[in-house]
Design an enzyme around this catalytic site. Structure first.
Site, PDB file in Angstrom:
ATOM      1  N   ARG A 127     -11.196  66.663 -36.850  1.00  0.00           N
ATOM      2  CA  ARG A 127     -11.135  66.135 -35.398  1.00  0.00           C
ATOM      3  C   ARG A 127     -11.659  66.943 -34.178  1.00  0.00           C
ATOM      4  NH1 ARG A 127      -5.826  65.275 -37.696  1.00  0.00           N
ATOM      5  NH2 ARG A 127      -5.654  63.086 -38.385  1.00  0.00           N
ATOM      6  N   LYS A 149     -23.167  65.167 -24.607  1.00  0.00           N
ATOM      7  CA  LYS A 149     -23.337  63.938 -25.324  1.00  0.00           C
ATOM      8  C   LYS A 149     -23.748  64.271 -26.603  1.00  0.00           C
ATOM      9  CE  LYS A 149     -24.533  60.569 -21.451  1.00  0.00           C
ATOM     10  NZ  LYS A 149     -25.293  59.837 -20.913  1.00  0.00           N
ATOM     11  N   GLU A 191     -38.897  64.116 -19.095  1.00  0.00           N
ATOM     12  CA  GLU A 191     -37.525  64.376 -18.742  1.00  0.00           C
ATOM     13  C   GLU A 191     -37.510  65.299 -17.375  1.00  0.00           C
ATOM     14  OE1 GLU A 191     -34.702  62.520 -19.649  1.00  0.00           O
ATOM     15  OE2 GLU A 191     -35.217  62.256 -21.915  1.00  0.00           O
ATOM     16  N   LYS A 237     -28.989  69.708 -13.846  1.00  0.00           N
ATOM     17  CA  LYS A 237     -28.179  68.700 -14.916  1.00  0.00           C
ATOM     18  C   LYS A 237     -26.614  69.081 -14.840  1.00  0.00           C
ATOM     19  CE  LYS A 237     -27.662  66.569 -19.038  1.00  0.00           C
ATOM     20  NZ  LYS A 237     -28.031  65.887 -20.294  1.00  0.00           N
ATOM     21  N   GLU A 247     -19.465  60.059 -17.511  1.00  0.00           N
ATOM     22  CA  GLU A 247     -20.249  59.163 -17.126  1.00  0.00           C
ATOM     23  C   GLU A 247     -19.175  58.122 -16.926  1.00  0.00           C
ATOM     24  OE1 GLU A 247     -24.183  58.819 -18.828  1.00  0.00           O
ATOM     25  OE2 GLU A 247     -24.145  56.715 -18.277  1.00  0.00           O
ATOM     26  N   ARG A 251     -18.120  54.216 -11.719  1.00  0.00           N
ATOM     27  CA  ARG A 251     -18.825  55.107 -10.686  1.00  0.00           C
ATOM     28  C   ARG A 251     -20.505  54.456 -10.425  1.00  0.00           C
ATOM     29  NH1 ARG A 251     -18.355  61.476 -10.359  1.00  0.00           N
ATOM     30  NH2 ARG A 251     -20.111  61.058  -8.853  1.00  0.00           N
ATOM     31  N   ASN A 261     -29.785  58.607 -16.169  1.00  0.00           N
ATOM     32  CA  ASN A 261     -30.678  57.654 -17.050  1.00  0.00           C
ATOM     33  C   ASN A 261     -31.658  56.952 -16.282  1.00  0.00           C
ATOM     34  OD1 ASN A 261     -28.613  58.021 -18.822  1.00  0.00           O
ATOM     35  ND2 ASN A 261     -27.271  56.352 -18.122  1.00  0.00           N
ATOM     36  N   HIS A 264     -34.616  55.105 -18.302  1.00  0.00           N
ATOM     37  CA  HIS A 264     -34.192  55.012 -19.649  1.00  0.00           C
ATOM     38  C   HIS A 264     -34.069  53.554 -19.971  1.00  0.00           C
ATOM     39  CE1 HIS A 264     -33.695  59.514 -19.663  1.00  0.00           C
ATOM     40  NE2 HIS A 264     -33.230  59.301 -21.153  1.00  0.00           N
ATOM     41  N   HIS A 268     -35.992  52.719 -23.092  1.00  0.00           N
ATOM     42  CA  HIS A 268     -35.408  52.195 -24.201  1.00  0.00           C
ATOM     43  C   HIS A 268     -35.922  50.978 -24.814  1.00  0.00           C
ATOM     44  CE1 HIS A 268     -31.485  54.578 -23.244  1.00  0.00           C
ATOM     45  NE2 HIS A 268     -31.967  55.275 -24.052  1.00  0.00           N
ATOM     46  N   HIS A 281     -39.245  60.380 -27.183  1.00  0.00           N
ATOM     47  CA  HIS A 281     -38.342  59.634 -26.222  1.00  0.00           C
ATOM     48  C   HIS A 281     -38.694  60.164 -24.728  1.00  0.00           C
ATOM     49  CE1 HIS A 281     -34.515  58.653 -24.742  1.00  0.00           C
ATOM     50  NE2 HIS A 281     -34.592  60.046 -24.012  1.00  0.00           N
TER      51      HIS A 281
HETATM   52  P1  NAD Z   1     -36.809  66.188 -32.039  1.00  0.00           P
HETATM   53  O1  NAD Z   1     -35.427  66.801 -32.276  1.00  0.00           O
HETATM   54  O2  NAD Z   1     -37.197  64.895 -32.913  1.00  0.00           O
HETATM   55  O3  NAD Z   1     -37.686  67.301 -32.033  1.00  0.00           O
HETATM   56  C1  NAD Z   1     -39.199  67.032 -31.891  1.00  0.00           C
HETATM   57  C2  NAD Z   1     -39.847  67.633 -32.952  1.00  0.00           C
HETATM   58  O4  NAD Z   1     -40.230  68.791 -32.671  1.00  0.00           O
HETATM   59  C3  NAD Z   1     -39.434  67.700 -34.355  1.00  0.00           C
HETATM   60  O5  NAD Z   1     -40.323  67.359 -35.520  1.00  0.00           O
HETATM   61  C4  NAD Z   1     -39.011  69.011 -34.664  1.00  0.00           C
HETATM   62  O6  NAD Z   1     -38.694  69.275 -35.885  1.00  0.00           O
HETATM   63  C5  NAD Z   1     -39.903  69.976 -33.843  1.00  0.00           C
HETATM   64  N1  NAD Z   1     -39.485  71.109 -33.452  1.00  0.00           N
HETATM   65  C6  NAD Z   1     -38.371  71.244 -32.804  1.00  0.00           C
HETATM   66  N2  NAD Z   1     -38.443  72.548 -32.248  1.00  0.00           N
HETATM   67  C7  NAD Z   1     -39.671  73.016 -32.536  1.00  0.00           C
HETATM   68  C8  NAD Z   1     -40.308  74.409 -32.443  1.00  0.00           C
HETATM   69  N3  NAD Z   1     -39.771  75.299 -31.515  1.00  0.00           N
HETATM   70  N4  NAD Z   1     -41.545  74.566 -32.931  1.00  0.00           N
HETATM   71  C9  NAD Z   1     -41.970  73.682 -33.529  1.00  0.00           C
HETATM   72  N5  NAD Z   1     -41.519  72.378 -33.878  1.00  0.00           N
HETATM   73  C10 NAD Z   1     -40.324  72.182 -33.253  1.00  0.00           C
HETATM   74  O7  NAD Z   1     -37.008  65.556 -30.493  1.00  0.00           O
HETATM   75  P2  NAD Z   1     -36.313  66.017 -28.931  1.00  0.00           P
HETATM   76  O8  NAD Z   1     -37.403  65.285 -27.937  1.00  0.00           O
HETATM   77  O9  NAD Z   1     -36.114  67.310 -29.052  1.00  0.00           O
HETATM   78  O10 NAD Z   1     -34.964  65.018 -28.912  1.00  0.00           O
HETATM   79  C11 NAD Z   1     -34.987  63.767 -28.999  1.00  0.00           C
HETATM   80  C12 NAD Z   1     -33.665  63.351 -29.224  1.00  0.00           C
HETATM   81  O11 NAD Z   1     -32.667  63.771 -28.104  1.00  0.00           O
HETATM   82  C13 NAD Z   1     -33.535  61.737 -29.297  1.00  0.00           C
HETATM   83  O12 NAD Z   1     -32.790  61.569 -30.460  1.00  0.00           O
HETATM   84  C14 NAD Z   1     -32.785  61.532 -27.893  1.00  0.00           C
HETATM   85  O13 NAD Z   1     -31.920  60.354 -27.940  1.00  0.00           O
HETATM   86  C15 NAD Z   1     -31.838  62.659 -27.798  1.00  0.00           C
HETATM   87  N6  NAD Z   1     -31.393  63.171 -26.364  1.00  0.00           N
HETATM   88  C16 NAD Z   1     -30.183  63.338 -26.152  1.00  0.00           C
HETATM   89  C17 NAD Z   1     -29.747  63.689 -24.801  1.00  0.00           C
HETATM   90  C18 NAD Z   1     -28.135  64.099 -24.586  1.00  0.00           C
HETATM   91  O14 NAD Z   1     -27.719  63.936 -23.672  1.00  0.00           O
HETATM   92  N7  NAD Z   1     -27.646  64.078 -25.821  1.00  0.00           N
HETATM   93  C19 NAD Z   1     -30.598  63.614 -23.833  1.00  0.00           C
HETATM   94  C20 NAD Z   1     -31.820  63.464 -24.139  1.00  0.00           C
HETATM   95  C21 NAD Z   1     -32.457  62.895 -25.209  1.00  0.00           C
HETATM   96  N1  GLY Z   2     -29.409  62.485 -20.712  1.00  0.00           N
HETATM   97  C1  GLY Z   2     -28.702  61.714 -19.778  1.00  0.00           C
HETATM   98  C2  GLY Z   2     -27.297  62.357 -20.056  1.00  0.00           C
HETATM   99  O1  GLY Z   2     -26.950  63.468 -20.365  1.00  0.00           O
HETATM  100  O2  GLY Z   2     -26.349  61.915 -19.346  1.00  0.00           O
END
Ligand code: NAD
Ligand code: GLY
Length: 380
Positions: A127, A149, A191, A237, A247, A251, A261, A264, A268, A281
């Site tokens: 939990r 998130k 971003e 942020k 969120e 609002r 977003n 986005h 998306h 992304h």
């Molecule tokens: P990712 O996590 O897939 O990383 C991109 C690539 O880089 C991967 O192949 C990874 O193995 C590699 N990598 C990571 N760090 C490295 C390093 N230092 N050196 C070499 N390779 C490295 O992609 P991302 O862009 O970091 O994240 C995208 C994800 O984040 C999506 O799933 C998206 O939905 C999510 N996201 C979440 C939020 C949130 O608020 N939680 C916000 C924006 C995006």
């Molecule tokens: N990436 C959008 C949020 O964290 O709300």
């Protein structure tokens, strides 16, 4: 620990957490983890993937051990398609087999995929146990590791299963970006442009000027200037998340978390029509920013000069994959995906100017304005 700290206090929580922005401090991660978790934490399970772990795993594990943690590592497969319930279940089985208790913690080492999944698994194990974020992509440093998130993709869509679960601390070591592929830097910078566009001229200009001098591939990640930019990005942020942690769906003001977003909805749709294969992304968000600017212009709330500026700055982040050759109808259909998130109507984040986001329900937007923006972006 050296570096700059940003405090993330939450109204909804008794305690906040800090984001530590540093250069070359991964070796001290154990000490930092101990400060975040206190002395009652015995175990720290590292969640990562083979790509990231090969670069930074040993240093992190050694440092955790030196700080007195019993540690073990669970590696998920690398890729967005593995951010799912199956991987989550495998992580949970591993946590149980390691006897991870509610005093212990998960340490996410990687990009947004690892961070989202590790955070979600931590949110539901027993939990909810504590977790720490050590983001290693630019996108994860300025966006996904901060704000709580967490979640995974499902058959019904991207990030459709998840929880708000704040980390107990975030450690950004910009030196880890030295190994990050250029394309991933572009994705992260898109971003960053998004944050600037909704934050206001100071952050937008700082991001644009940095990109002008150091486009991905020519950037100097460990420079002081870069670190200052990262800090400003995270601070923005944090300022939004702090006052709208979950969120609030009711609002629609310009400080609502929904403004994050921006770009986005179309992003998306673009990821969806390309089966999540063509765009990183952030790259999809980059195209989404251009689309949202065009739509804002069609609605006569944004001037042509600002549309051009947004286009220009997005393209400074790097080359984006082209828009696929599918008709407007398919895009309009894919846009409907975002309805699932917001009570049956798309909530568009538009701009009245840099730093002036406006949340508008699709019911208040003539369909021809959206269709015209879709046609324009397909043509470019
Ligand atoms: P990712 O996590 O897939 O990383 C991109 C690539 O880089 C991967 O192949 C990874 O193995 C590699 N990598 C990571 N760090 C490295 C390093 N230092 N050196 C070499 N390779 C490295 O992609 P991302 O862009 O970091 O994240 C995208 C994800 O984040 C999506 O799933 C998206 O939905 C999510 N996201 C979440 C939020 C949130 O608020 N939680 C916000 C924006 C995006
Ligand atoms: N990436 C959008 C949020 O964290 O709300």
């Amino acid at each position: 620990m050296n570096g700059k700290q940003i405090s993330i206090g939450h109204r909804a929580r008794a305690a906040g957490y800090t984001v530590h922005v540093t250069s070359g401090q991964l070796n001290s991660a154990g000490k930092w983890a101990r400060e975040c978790l206190g002395t009652n934490a015995t175990k720290a399970i590292v969640v990562s993937n083979p790509t990231v772990f090969a670069h930074y795993g040993d240093r992190l594990v050694r440092s955790l051990k030196a700080a007195g943690f019993q540690t073990a590592s669970w590696l998920m497969n690398d890729g967005e398609r593995f951010k799912d319930l199956r991987s989550t279940e495998a992580a949970l089985k591993y946590f149980a087999s390691e006897g991870l208790t509610r005093d212990d913690a998960v340490v996410a080492l990687g990009g947004g995929v690892v961070g989202d999944l590790a955070g979600f698994a931590a949110a539901i194990h027993l939990r909810g146990i504590r977790f720490l974020q050590i983001p290693t992509t630019l996108l994860a440093m300025i966006d996904s590791s901060v704000g709580g998130k967490t979640g995974v993709n499902a058959a019904s869509g991207k990030n459709m299963i998840g929880a708000f679960h704040q980390p107990s601390g975030v450690l950004v070591d910009v030196e880890t970006l030295a190994t990050l592929p250029k394309r991933e830097m572009t994705s992260g910078f898109c971003e960053a442009v998004k944050h600037g566009a909704v934050a206001g001229r100071p952050l937008f200009d700082q991001t644009a000027e940095y990109l002008d001098r150091f486009p991905p591939g020519r950037s100097a990640p460990a420079s002081d200037e870069f670190i200052q930019l990262i800090i400003k990005q995270i601070a923005f942020k944090a300022s939004i998340v702090r006052q709208d942690e979950t969120e609030n769906t009711a609002r629609a003001d310009s400080r609502s978390r929904k403004v994050l977003n921006f770009g986005h909805t179309f992003g998306h749709a673009l990821e969806k029509v390309t089966n999540y294969r063509r765009f990183r992304h952030g790259e999809a968000v980059g195209q989404g920013i251009i689309f949202a600017a065009e739509l804002s212009k069609n609605l006569e709330i944004l001037g042509q000069n600002e549309v051009k500026l947004l286009n220009d700055v997005v393209h400074r982040a790097g080359r984006l994959p082209s828009i696929p050759d599918v008709g407007p109808r398919e895009f309009l259909e894919a846009l409907k995906f975002d309805k699932k998130l917001t009570g049956g109507h798309i909530q568009w984040v538009l701009l009245r100017g840099i730093g002036k986001p406006l949340i508008v329900s699709e019911t208040d937007i003539p369909r021809r304005a959206i269709t015209a923006a879709v046609k324009k972006i397909i043509k470019n």
